[in-house]
Design an enzyme around this catalytic site. Structure first.
Site, PDB file in Angstrom:
ATOM      1  CE1 TYR A  31      61.805  71.163  37.470  1.00  0.00           C
ATOM      2  CE2 TYR A  31      61.724  70.097  35.133  1.00  0.00           C
ATOM      3  CZ  TYR A  31      62.180  70.021  36.333  1.00  0.00           C
ATOM      4  OH  TYR A  31      63.166  69.081  36.839  1.00  0.00           O
ATOM      5  CD  GLU A 174      65.431  62.752  43.168  1.00  0.00           C
ATOM      6  OE1 GLU A 174      64.599  62.224  42.716  1.00  0.00           O
ATOM      7  OE2 GLU A 174      65.547  63.880  44.061  1.00  0.00           O
ATOM      8  CG  LEU A 198      60.148  64.632  41.357  1.00  0.00           C
ATOM      9  CD1 LEU A 198      59.713  65.979  41.989  1.00  0.00           C
ATOM     10  CD2 LEU A 198      60.591  64.834  39.861  1.00  0.00           C
TER      11      LEU A 198
HETATM   12  N1  PMP Z   1      64.158  62.808  40.203  1.00  0.00           N
HETATM   13  C1  PMP Z   1      64.516  63.893  39.634  1.00  0.00           C
HETATM   14  C2  PMP Z   1      65.442  64.773  40.493  1.00  0.00           C
HETATM   15  C3  PMP Z   1      64.226  64.359  38.561  1.00  0.00           C
HETATM   16  O1  PMP Z   1      64.494  65.546  37.885  1.00  0.00           O
HETATM   17  C4  PMP Z   1      63.288  63.530  37.579  1.00  0.00           C
HETATM   18  C5  PMP Z   1      62.807  63.828  36.130  1.00  0.00           C
HETATM   19  N2  PMP Z   1      61.981  64.867  36.183  1.00  0.00           N
HETATM   20  C6  PMP Z   1      62.889  62.198  38.224  1.00  0.00           C
HETATM   21  C7  PMP Z   1      63.186  61.990  39.390  1.00  0.00           C
HETATM   22  C8  PMP Z   1      62.071  61.392  37.727  1.00  0.00           C
HETATM   23  O2  PMP Z   1      60.677  62.013  37.426  1.00  0.00           O
HETATM   24  P1  PMP Z   1      59.637  61.643  36.396  1.00  0.00           P
HETATM   25  O3  PMP Z   1      59.484  60.086  36.084  1.00  0.00           O
HETATM   26  O4  PMP Z   1      58.441  62.233  36.478  1.00  0.00           O
HETATM   27  O5  PMP Z   1      60.212  62.145  35.056  1.00  0.00           O
END
Ligand code: PMP
Length: 274
Positions: A31, A174, A198
């Site tokens: 997603y 994270e 991520l």
């Molecule tokens: N880490 C995780 C586990 C997340 O779910 C998200 C949010 N999607 C992020 C980091 C931050 O990613 P982004 O800046 O692409 O929203």
């Protein structure tokens, strides 16, 4: 409410998901969430790159060309205009009799829909708690399997704090839905973009802004103690942007206020949105 269901715009009632959709039964899908500011997708290409990469890492053949998907997303926001909000999209491996191995024949199922925010997400200084990172070892894939993240966020909610910060042993990875940064002696640290986190799109924007501002950046892992001893802590994500964290596990970080570097990174971030 109109939904992009594969390549068609349909009403929510018409978008029926089969009980044997593998996304529903196995979390077998990927997603993305893309922020919309002033009616325009923010970092669209980066999100679509990541969506295609996530799909490819779990061996789902991406069913659309980039151009077709972008055109369909544009159609969706024409029908469901959003000033400030986001689009959520997901792609599953498709529908097949329940069995663990990939089905020989299944067509991926794609769904996208928008959300207009009633109010802007808060970026007031927040609090967090540490929690064991019990997730799998492919956190670089934005998969629908979010149970580890869901349990962590609930753990934070139960303690009335905004985020749960994961650690593997002593090492911070994270947040449950964010990337985590610390500032120590004017240097910005965040976990390297490997299989344990991520690689957030906001994380990448923050790192590029930090470089523009001449802030020294180290993509290096740091420990829980490093975080507690740091000068500034903040989290980043599509929906939370750059948000200071001032108390972790009940311990005040530095003077308990948003740090200078956090504030200047956010100011510059906000400048990119108008
Ligand atoms: N880490 C995780 C586990 C997340 O779910 C998200 C949010 N999607 C992020 C980091 C931050 O990613 P982004 O800046 O692409 O929203």
């Amino acid at each position: 409410m109109m939904i992009l269901f594969n390549e068609d715009l349909v009403s929510r009632d018409e978008a029926t998901i089969d009980i044997e959709d593998r996304g529903y039964q196995f979390g077998d899908g990927v997603y993305e969430v893309i922020r919309i500011y002033h009616g325009v997708f923010f970092e669209l290409e980066a999100h679509l790159d990541r969506l295609e990469r996530s799909a490819s890492e779990i061996k789902i053949a991406f069913p659309f060309s980039r151009e077709d998907l972008k055109a369909n997303l544009e159609k969706l926001i024409e029908k469901e205009p959003v000033q400030s909000g986001h689009v959520y999209m997901q792609l599953t491996r498709g529908v097949a009799p329940r069995n663990h191995p990939f089905p020989e024949k299944a067509d991926p199922v794609f769904v996208a829909y928008t959300k207009e925010y009633e109010k802007e997400p808060s970026r007031a200084p927040g609090r967090a708690v540490f929690t064991d990172d019990i997730r799998w070892l492919r956190c670089d894939i934005k998969s629908l399997n979010l149970l580890g993240n869901v349990l962590a966020k609930q753990f934070a909610n139960d303690q009335n704090v905004e985020e749960a910060i994961f650690h593997r042993g002593e090492w911070i990875t994270e947040g449950s839905s964010t990337n985590v940064f610390i500032v120590k002696n004017k240097t910005l640290y965040t976990h390297p973009a490997n299989h344990l986190i991520l690689n957030g799109i906001t994380r990448r924007v923050v790192l590029s802004i930090a470089k523009d501002l001449g802030v020294k950046v180290k993509e290096e892992a740091f420990t829980k103690q490093d975080l507690l001893d740091s000068d500034e802590v903040f989290i980043s994500s599509t929906t939370q942007e750059v948000r200071p964290i001032v108390v972790v596990d009940g311990v005040r970080i530095s003077d308990g206020k948003e740090g200078e570097i956090t504030a200047s990174l956010h100011a510059k971030f906000a400048g990119r949105l108008s």
